[in-house]
Design a protein around this motif. Structure first.
Motif, PDB file in Angstrom:
ATOM      1  N   THR A   6       0.848  -1.181  -0.200  1.00 27.32           N
ATOM      2  CA  THR A   6      -0.164  -0.116  -0.203  1.00 27.32           C
ATOM      3  C   THR A   6       0.868   1.216   0.177  1.00 27.32           C
ATOM      4  OG1 THR A   6      -0.093  -0.017   2.300  1.00 27.32           O
ATOM      5  CG2 THR A   6      -1.728  -1.009   1.028  1.00 27.32           C
ATOM      6  N   HIS A   7       2.251   1.212   0.253  1.00 25.64           N
ATOM      7  CA  HIS A   7       2.920   2.337   0.451  1.00 25.64           C
ATOM      8  C   HIS A   7       4.010   2.120  -0.836  1.00 25.64           C
ATOM      9  CE1 HIS A   7       1.364   2.355   4.275  1.00 25.64           C
ATOM     10  NE2 HIS A   7       1.543   3.652   4.529  1.00 25.64           N
ATOM     11  N   ASP A   8       3.703   1.603  -1.973  1.00 30.40           N
ATOM     12  CA  ASP A   8       4.712   1.297  -3.020  1.00 30.40           C
ATOM     13  C   ASP A   8       4.940   2.600  -3.681  1.00 30.40           C
ATOM     14  OD1 ASP A   8       5.607  -0.763  -5.097  1.00 30.40           O
ATOM     15  OD2 ASP A   8       4.088   0.427  -6.297  1.00 30.40           O
ATOM     16  N   HIS A   9       4.431   3.638  -3.478  1.00 29.09           N
ATOM     17  CA  HIS A   9       4.794   4.749  -4.093  1.00 29.09           C
ATOM     18  C   HIS A   9       5.940   5.430  -3.757  1.00 29.09           C
ATOM     19  CE1 HIS A   9       1.882   5.081  -7.576  1.00 29.09           C
ATOM     20  NE2 HIS A   9       0.959   4.344  -6.665  1.00 29.09           N
ATOM     21  N   ALA A  10       6.335   4.993  -2.319  1.00 31.62           N
ATOM     22  CA  ALA A  10       7.464   5.749  -1.938  1.00 31.62           C
ATOM     23  C   ALA A  10       8.668   5.554  -2.671  1.00 31.62           C
ATOM     24  CB  ALA A  10       7.810   5.079  -0.264  1.00 31.62           C
ATOM     25  N   ARG A  11       9.390   6.508  -2.451  1.00 30.71           N
ATOM     26  CA  ARG A  11      10.696   6.463  -3.305  1.00 30.71           C
ATOM     27  C   ARG A  11      11.751   5.151  -2.926  1.00 30.71           C
ATOM     28  NH1 ARG A  11      13.978  12.034  -3.663  1.00 30.71           N
ATOM     29  NH2 ARG A  11      12.200  12.483  -4.404  1.00 30.71           N
ATOM     30  N   GLY A  15       9.032   3.930  -5.993  1.00 30.15           N
ATOM     31  CA  GLY A  15       8.192   4.800  -6.614  1.00 30.15           C
ATOM     32  C   GLY A  15       7.122   4.409  -7.371  1.00 30.15           C
ATOM     33  N   GLY A  16       6.570   3.088  -6.902  1.00 30.72           N
ATOM     34  CA  GLY A  16       5.342   2.567  -7.584  1.00 30.72           C
ATOM     35  C   GLY A  16       5.733   1.775  -8.713  1.00 30.72           C
ATOM     36  N   ARG A  20       3.389  -1.479 -10.577  1.00 28.59           N
ATOM     37  CA  ARG A  20       3.050  -1.027 -11.843  1.00 28.59           C
ATOM     38  C   ARG A  20       2.672  -2.146 -12.923  1.00 28.59           C
ATOM     39  NH1 ARG A  20       7.214   2.336 -13.161  1.00 28.59           N
ATOM     40  NH2 ARG A  20       6.108   3.997 -11.627  1.00 28.59           N
ATOM     41  N   HIS A  23      -0.848  -3.435 -12.493  1.00 29.23           N
ATOM     42  CA  HIS A  23      -1.741  -2.325 -12.889  1.00 29.23           C
ATOM     43  C   HIS A  23      -1.951  -2.085 -14.310  1.00 29.23           C
ATOM     44  CE1 HIS A  23      -3.039  -0.698  -8.966  1.00 29.23           C
ATOM     45  NE2 HIS A  23      -1.860  -0.702  -8.393  1.00 29.23           N
TER      46      HIS A  23
END
Length: 399
Positions: A6-11, A15-16, A20, A23
């Motif tokens: 759920t925190h995959d977008h953290a650098r 960064g996601g 991806r 998705h």
């Protein structure tokens, strides 16, 4: 693992980039597959035809997005593996170390296992191996199902005991493969289009060849990194030679496994498990591609080995856990260091691939010494068999 996802977008977590693939890539393939066709023209489609049903499966869960359904099914496959290892570990002569290794070591890969379908593939191989003693035919069928999704589960049957068990297992695998390939060929056109993309792959930056090229880059080699066939690969002088060397090493590994199969004379209850781990490990190390998710396969097979008290692969499993931890540092947190070939990136590659190479060499050596070596002790199952021959009424012979 779910929290990290759920925190995959953290650098620090890429960064996601990890999620991806589900998705965008898997969801796009789902759209093509749901129309009754394989994405054969997509250069990123490099998977056997059995991958189609696996990627279609999330659509069968109502009320969820494709990503949510995919993660749910991955967690279900994880649970199947954990339950199978636990049940195997509670039998007489077995151990719960396998279930403990799977449960404790898989989270070392952070959220990566939840965003790839390698856990599902590993479930086929794990259940196939654990089913061998009870039903060789089920073992062969499950291994064939896994091989149709990703090729490597076919190696799960390389260590079947000689005689009836091998005949039943391998026959079931061949029949299952033939029937399912025929069915998929009828349902989806161009089921073998993936072979064209797979054959065009080069040297991924994380492979053994990529490690050598990364060091050469530090010494002045003029190659570059380019995104091709769904992975970051090296492009430049000597890359074709590095790819050819990897293929030659893979052929040598297959030759060594064939020689072992011909020379092996002693089978313990753990030999089929040990042989499967050794085979997949050898072909992983010599591959042109050693993606981080490949560690899921190796952890699953190592866990199967540890369910048996007769396994010779305990030190190999320890090396694999260490390699998994290094992989988690390398991807995604410090992946840019690997891409740019910095000294930090080179050190991580050397450490991870060094551990994998050591594990592969040790695995084969221990497998050979225990089954084909001249001075290896006969395993308990064969001592029981000799007693059974002397006293057939009291002790039945069985594998």
């Amino acid at each position: 693992m779910l929290w990290v996802l759920t925190h995959d977008h953290a650098r620090l977590l890429g960064g996601g980039g990890v999620a991806r693939e589900v998705h965008h890539l898997y969801a796009r393939w789902y759209g093509v597959l749901s129309q009754g066709a394989y994405p054969a023209g997509d250069p990123l489609w490099q998977y056997p035809p059995g991958a189609g049903p696996v990627l279609l499966a999330p659509g069968a869960l109502p009320g969820l997005t494709y990503f949510q359904a995919f993660v749910t099914l991955t967690l279900a496959a994880d649970a199947v593996i954990a339950i199978a290892l636990t049940r195997a570990g509670t039998r007489s002569g077995h151990s719960l170390r396998g279930a403990a290794l799977w449960t404790a070591a898989l989270p070392l890969l952070l959220h990566l296992p939840l965003a790839r379908y390698d856990v599902q593939v590993t479930a086929f191989a794990v259940v196939a191996l654990l089913a061998m003693t009870g039903s060789p035919r089920a073992c062969g069928a499950l291994a064939a199902l896994g091989a149709l999704v990703k090729i490597w589960p076919a190696l799960a049957v390389i260590g079947t005991p000689r005689g009836r068990t091998t005949k039943e297992t391998w026959t079931a695998a061949v029949v299952t493969t033939g029937v399912l390939l025929a069915a998929l060929a009828v349902l989806f056109p161009h089921p073998f289009g993936f072979l064209r993309q797979q054959g065009g792959r080069g040297v991924q930056i994380e492979s053994l060849g990529g490690t050598a090229l990364a060091l050469a880059r530090r010494a002045g080699w003029e190659g570059t990194v380019r995104y091709r066939y769904g992975a970051l690969e090296y492009v430049g002088p000597y890359v074709p030679q590095a790819a050819a060397a990897s293929l030659a090493l893979t052929a040598a590994a297959l030759g060594a496994l064939l020689l072992w199969r011909l020379r092996a004379r002693r089978w313990s209850p753990a030999t089929p498990y040990d042989a499967a781990l050794c085979a997949v490990l050898l072909l992983t190390v010599t591959s042109r591609v050693i993606s981080p998710q490949y560690m899921v396969w190796l952890l699953g097979l190592a866990a199967v080995c540890l369910t048996s008290r007769h396994t010779a692969q305990r030190p190999v499993a320890a090396l694999l856990v260490a390699a998994t931890a290094v992989t988690a540092v390398m991807y995604p947190p410090l992946y840019k260091e690997v891409i740019h070939g910095t000294w930090t990136g080179c050190a991580l590659l050397l450490l991870r691939n060094g551990l994998l190479t050591a594990a592969a060499a040790l695995s084969f050596a221990r497998l050979w010494r225990g089954t084909a070596g001249r001075h290896g002790p006969p395993p308990p199952v064969f001592r029981a068999g000799r007693r059974a021959l002397r006293h057939p009424a009291r002790t039945p012979v069985s594998f």
